[in-house]
Design an enzyme around this catalytic site. Structure first.
Site, PDB file in Angstrom:
ATOM      1  N   THR A 143     -24.831 -17.641 -42.885  1.00 46.95           N
ATOM      2  CA  THR A 143     -24.047 -18.870 -42.991  1.00 46.95           C
ATOM      3  C   THR A 143     -24.989 -19.966 -43.435  1.00 46.95           C
ATOM      4  O   THR A 143     -25.958 -20.292 -42.737  1.00 46.95           O
ATOM      5  CB  THR A 143     -23.397 -19.236 -41.654  1.00 46.95           C
ATOM      6  N   LYS A 217     -16.454 -19.985 -44.502  1.00 48.73           N
ATOM      7  CA  LYS A 217     -17.091 -19.731 -43.210  1.00 48.73           C
ATOM      8  C   LYS A 217     -17.257 -21.027 -42.416  1.00 48.73           C
ATOM      9  O   LYS A 217     -17.083 -21.040 -41.186  1.00 48.73           O
ATOM     10  CB  LYS A 217     -18.454 -19.069 -43.414  1.00 48.73           C
ATOM     11  N   LYS A 285     -26.779 -25.246 -36.168  1.00 53.16           N
ATOM     12  CA  LYS A 285     -27.075 -25.314 -37.602  1.00 53.16           C
ATOM     13  C   LYS A 285     -25.801 -25.308 -38.425  1.00 53.16           C
ATOM     14  O   LYS A 285     -25.599 -26.137 -39.327  1.00 53.16           O
ATOM     15  CB  LYS A 285     -27.988 -24.157 -37.995  1.00 53.16           C
TER      16      LYS A 285
END
Length: 344
Positions: A143, A217, A285
């Site tokens: 990701t 995502k 993150k």
């Protein structure tokens, strides 16, 4: 099976905000020269060499499915000991992403942060694209930042290769059970060609041009973040109200409040199992990238911002290495309570 594959999708205008690199990559890959640049040989264990970079919690299981299917597999991990499980099953270990790519027709990346993706893919000395032969394919399943995905796609196209951004959802269980959701961005024909590999890990859905997989995502992470906040808040409420939290979870699981997060994490939370299927530090993150995207779009998502702050508080308490279900700890601290059963 891949769903919704259509060559026409590669000609659509990429969603805002995509850097100029995305347009360049899409144009390059949808041109008539694509077929000459990227091999159209069918993918199978007899014809295709595969490499995998990043054999952590998720990567080890995902790469293991390819190995079990008979693919010749080369692996690289910054900590070689974490790849030994695959090596013991027949994989070859190499010393850099570049060397891994040189041994592959298709190379997968599953690393931690965008900075890791950048160095692993683009470093001119040790990066994967420096070793990948023309016609090869780089698949980033980390990701990461959508604009970085577009940059990598453009660099791959310039080298006569292809790049696909294909982050996944489903956690450690999905990786082990090969039931991951895979969000694929890039050239539609290349994504379709990768179907035999994706099918070994889960179900892939084509989302659009370079960076579209990453954006899909990020949307997934936004939905999960708010769902996790609701789940742990409901559990703390049930606890303070004097309910049996395990029975409460069972009661709501078949109603409108049921969710994948409840199924995956409700029992783990009650058992105080905070082991990482997906690390808090990696989720922070992801949510940070989401917030940056939202700022660029002029988009206000207060639930996302709240969830990100709660998860950041876990890192402040030294809990970044726990799983995302550790969000319960942040809400417990806010309310000076704990669901943990007292021991006699």
């Amino acid at each position: 099976m891949l769903v919704g594959i259509s060559r026409s999708l590669t000609r659509r205008r990429p969603p805002f905000p995509l850097a100029a690199a995305a347009a360049a990559a899409t144009a390059a890959m949808s041109s008539s020269s694509t077929g000459a640049n990227v091999s159209d040989c069918p993918i199978s264990p007899d014809t295709t060499r595969v490499s995998w970079v990043g054999t952590g919690v998720m990567g080890q299981s995902m790469a293991g499915h390819l190995l079990a299917a008979g693919y010749a597999l080369t692996v690289y991990n910054r900590t070689p000991s974490k790849a030994q499980g695959l090596v013991s099953r027949g994989a070859s270990l190499t010393d850099s992403p570049r060397a891994a790519a040189a041994a592959a027709d298709v190379i997968f990346l599953m690393v931690g942060f965008p900075s890791d993706v950048r160095s692993t893919a683009l470093d001119p000395s040790t990066g994967a694209l420096a070793g990948l032969a023309p016609g090869g394919v780089l698949v980033d399943m980390t990701t990461s930042d959508p604009t970085l995905a577009a940059e990598i796609a453009a660099a791959a196209a310039a080298a006569g290769c292809a790049a696909v951004d294909a982050p996944v959802s489903g956690g450690d269980r999905g990786a082990r059970n090969a039931t991951l959701s895979i969000f694929a961005g890039g050239d539609a024909a290349v994504v379709a060609r990768l179907a035999p590999l994706f099918q070994l890990m889960g179900k892939a859905l084509y989302m659009g041009g370079p960076g579209a997989g990453q954006r899909a995502k990020l949307g997934n992470q936004i939905a999960i973040a708010s769902t996790m906040v609701g789940l742990v808040e409901g559990m703390v409420y049930a606890h303070k109200a004097g309910l049996d939290v395990a029975k409460w979870l069972e009661a709501i699981s078949t109603g409108a409040a049921g969710s994948k997060s409840l199924d995956l994490y409700g029992k783990r939370i009650l058992e105080r199992d905070m082991a990482a299927g997906f690390y808090v530090r990696h989720f922070v993150k992801d949510l940070g990238i989401c917030l940056s995207e939202c700022q660029a779009m002029g988009l206000s998502l207060p639930g996302l911002a709240l969830a990100q702050q709660l998860y950041v508080s876990l890192i402040a308490h030294g809990e970044g290495g726990l799983g995302t279900q550790a969000l319960i700890l942040a809400v417990e601290r806010l309310n000076n309570t704990s669901l943990e059963k007292k021991r006699d």
